[in-house]
Design an enzyme around this catalytic site. Sequence first.
Site, PDB file in Angstrom:
ATOM      1  N   ASP A 184      39.944  41.412  41.300  1.00  0.00           N
ATOM      2  CA  ASP A 184      39.790  40.042  41.797  1.00  0.00           C
ATOM      3  C   ASP A 184      38.640  39.885  42.791  1.00  0.00           C
ATOM      4  OD1 ASP A 184      41.176  41.574  43.665  1.00  0.00           O
ATOM      5  OD2 ASP A 184      42.175  39.827  44.529  1.00  0.00           O
ATOM      6  N   ASP A 242      36.721  45.236  42.676  1.00  0.00           N
ATOM      7  CA  ASP A 242      37.972  45.400  41.932  1.00  0.00           C
ATOM      8  C   ASP A 242      38.286  44.191  41.050  1.00  0.00           C
ATOM      9  OD1 ASP A 242      38.604  43.625  43.975  1.00  0.00           O
ATOM     10  OD2 ASP A 242      40.675  44.312  44.076  1.00  0.00           O
ATOM     11  N   SER A 269      45.076  42.053  41.575  1.00  0.00           N
ATOM     12  CA  SER A 269      44.016  42.814  42.234  1.00  0.00           C
ATOM     13  C   SER A 269      43.522  43.992  41.405  1.00  0.00           C
ATOM     14  CB  SER A 269      44.506  43.262  43.603  1.00  0.00           C
ATOM     15  OG  SER A 269      43.459  43.837  44.333  1.00  0.00           O
ATOM     16  N   HIS A 270      43.690  45.191  41.922  1.00  0.00           N
ATOM     17  CA  HIS A 270      43.138  46.388  41.269  1.00  0.00           C
ATOM     18  C   HIS A 270      44.107  46.994  40.261  1.00  0.00           C
ATOM     19  CE1 HIS A 270      45.429  47.095  44.837  1.00  0.00           C
ATOM     20  NE2 HIS A 270      45.798  48.246  44.321  1.00  0.00           N
ATOM     21  N   ASP A 281      37.841  41.363  45.741  1.00  0.00           N
ATOM     22  CA  ASP A 281      37.900  41.437  47.203  1.00  0.00           C
ATOM     23  C   ASP A 281      37.628  42.838  47.749  1.00  0.00           C
ATOM     24  OD1 ASP A 281      40.307  42.431  46.317  1.00  0.00           O
ATOM     25  OD2 ASP A 281      41.581  41.141  47.565  1.00  0.00           O
ATOM     26  N   ARG A 282      37.691  43.873  46.886  1.00  0.00           N
ATOM     27  CA  ARG A 282      37.423  45.227  47.378  1.00  0.00           C
ATOM     28  C   ARG A 282      35.980  45.623  47.135  1.00  0.00           C
ATOM     29  NH1 ARG A 282      42.593  49.168  46.363  1.00  0.00           N
ATOM     30  NH2 ARG A 282      44.079  47.781  47.373  1.00  0.00           N
ATOM     31  N   LYS A 309      39.375  39.601  52.209  1.00  0.00           N
ATOM     32  CA  LYS A 309      38.322  40.598  52.149  1.00  0.00           C
ATOM     33  C   LYS A 309      37.392  40.203  51.017  1.00  0.00           C
ATOM     34  CE  LYS A 309      41.387  43.888  49.814  1.00  0.00           C
ATOM     35  NZ  LYS A 309      42.771  43.803  50.299  1.00  0.00           N
TER      36      LYS A 309
HETATM   37  C1  G1P Z   1      47.152  48.056  49.302  1.00  0.00           C
HETATM   38  C2  G1P Z   1      46.275  48.541  50.433  1.00  0.00           C
HETATM   39  C3  G1P Z   1      46.136  47.460  51.476  1.00  0.00           C
HETATM   40  C4  G1P Z   1      45.598  46.182  50.836  1.00  0.00           C
HETATM   41  C5  G1P Z   1      46.478  45.789  49.660  1.00  0.00           C
HETATM   42  C6  G1P Z   1      45.914  44.603  48.900  1.00  0.00           C
HETATM   43  O1  G1P Z   1      48.438  47.768  49.798  1.00  0.00           O
HETATM   44  O2  G1P Z   1      46.781  49.726  51.004  1.00  0.00           O
HETATM   45  O3  G1P Z   1      45.278  47.911  52.495  1.00  0.00           O
HETATM   46  O4  G1P Z   1      45.573  45.138  51.764  1.00  0.00           O
HETATM   47  O5  G1P Z   1      46.593  46.889  48.747  1.00  0.00           O
HETATM   48  O6  G1P Z   1      44.648  44.872  48.373  1.00  0.00           O
HETATM   49  P1  G1P Z   1      49.678  48.789  49.668  1.00  0.00           P
HETATM   50  O7  G1P Z   1      49.807  49.114  48.213  1.00  0.00           O
HETATM   51  O8  G1P Z   1      49.288  50.016  50.450  1.00  0.00           O
HETATM   52  O9  G1P Z   1      50.842  48.066  50.262  1.00  0.00           O
HETATM   53 ZN    ZN Z   2      41.812  42.949  45.116  1.00  0.00          ZN
END
Ligand code: G1P
Ligand code: ZN
Length: 544
Positions: free
Chosen positions: A280, A278, A113-114, A282-283, A377
């Site tokens: 991948d 981000d 992801s990010h 989804d954000r 998302k």
């Molecule tokens: C974080 C975000 C959460 C999101 C997840 C995946 O998780 O807070 O809302 O679903 O990334 O993108 P966390 O690191 O808080 O467990």
């Molecule tokens: Zn992501």
Amino acid sequence: MKVETRKTIPYPDQKPGTSGLRKKVKVFRQPHYLENFVQAVFDVLGAISGKTLVLGGDGRYFNREALQIIVKMAAANGAGRLIIGQGGLLSTPAASCLIRKYQTLGGFILSASHNPGGPDEDFGIKYNATNGGPAPESFTNAVFARTLEISEYRVADLPDLDLDRTGETQWGSMSVRIIDPVEDYAGLMEELFDFKLISQSLKVGALTVCFDAMHAITGPYARRILEDRLGAAAGSVINAIPKEDFGGGHPDPNLVHAHALAELMNAPGAPVLGAASDGDGDRNMIMGARFFVTPSDSLAILAANAHLLPGYREGLCGVARSMPTSQAVDRVAHAMGIDCYETPTGWKFFGNLLDARKITLCGEESFGTGSDHVREKDGLWAVLFWLNLIAVKKQPVAEIVREHWRRFGRDYYSRHDYEDVDSSAAEGIMTHLRGQLADLPGKRFGSYKVAFADDFRYEDPIDGSISEKQGVRIGFDNGSRMVFRLSGTGTEGATLRIYLERYERAPENHGLDTQESLAELIALAESLSEVKQRSAMAAPTVIT
Ligand code: G1P
Ligand code: ZN
């Protein structure tokens, strides 16, 4: 096709977190590490014989290598067909779209992801189920249990697959289809939004946009949809070429990491809409000229206006937000007379509600919004939603948001992250907070009186499954809240997240600075958690 069964030994650390298994690339590169996890998924799935799987990732470092391994293991485990994004690329929402559209058994999404990418950074893998959404906890727990006892895995003796040429081929005992990663997803977007109206507004210059793909997966998607199909000016998509290391940055769309966009949006002549996604895809982050839309507000505004857009004309059956997300959307749901669900953090908790048609829209404060069109998302979806909304309302972003506040009140909201805290210190903070829960209700701190204090527990209304210890919540009698939880997506140390919100009904008080308006609550959160002493950090690492 020769199938080899190889001996392996378990790794103790393959428990999937908030969103799949995420580790440093170096961890994934240990002998059989990836193979153990993939085999454990196949073992838990049981019968994959003849079934179809979707495969793709965000293009980060190790993406291609990992895909080749999974292809060979899928063949050895009897998969009938693979659908793979060209170049091994698929955004997370596009993978979800493909699983649903082609009714596959599920799919693997390769992404952290990010989190940053590169040889010394992060990699990740997650399995999405038949509904296109992240596998539920019952499944990921079973996979983890399986990884602890695994003793062998199967792999087919096949050469590497050419991931770059589209078309269908026979690969060992499977058929493999390499597809354009954008086409199906773009088609779905066209069904949901008024492309004609958006493109007219772009054409006459009433609408201008800058989308920052942050050198990640949404580059090709945004170029194709925003520039080629909708006719946004060439160059509206910036940082559009996906790179294995995201150009050395954090592909996380917030004001800190998407700074190029933030600067542009705060400069004279800023476009009407600024947005970023981000690693991948989804954000999403949404901005107007000199205006930042908090994700919690964005969710509430989408809910309040969805009926204006083609895909949601019939209205919403309900909405949901993750527990730490602000209560702005609750107010909209209340006014519309629809249900609003509060779920633990992580998209997987929305899946059952979406499948059961209890909700149409859902979102999280962490820059995530989505709807029942997929089971993830969806960053670009949110951007298209805003473009469509602006085209309909013919108002700037800031005006749309302020009008919303006038109608529903404003939820001042902020998240303070303390990153890379020593794990036992972080656990200590949570234990210290939990120890106070019983005594807090009724106590007064300055202008705040505690109405409730608990450790969030969720009972899924559809399947009755229970998730405990999902975050410490302290609520006040004026509707303000603070929430404390540890991140489940990090790969190093611990991250403490403190979520703060305060509701303000009166329009004359809607123009305050967020941190100032939350100052008393922030000080209280810091003192109740003893975060500064216990983490030995003077201030949060990231404030969003
Ligand atoms: C974080 C975000 C959460 C999101 C997840 C995946 O998780 O807070 O809302 O679903 O990334 O993108 P966390 O690191 O808080 O467990
Ligand atoms: Zn992501």
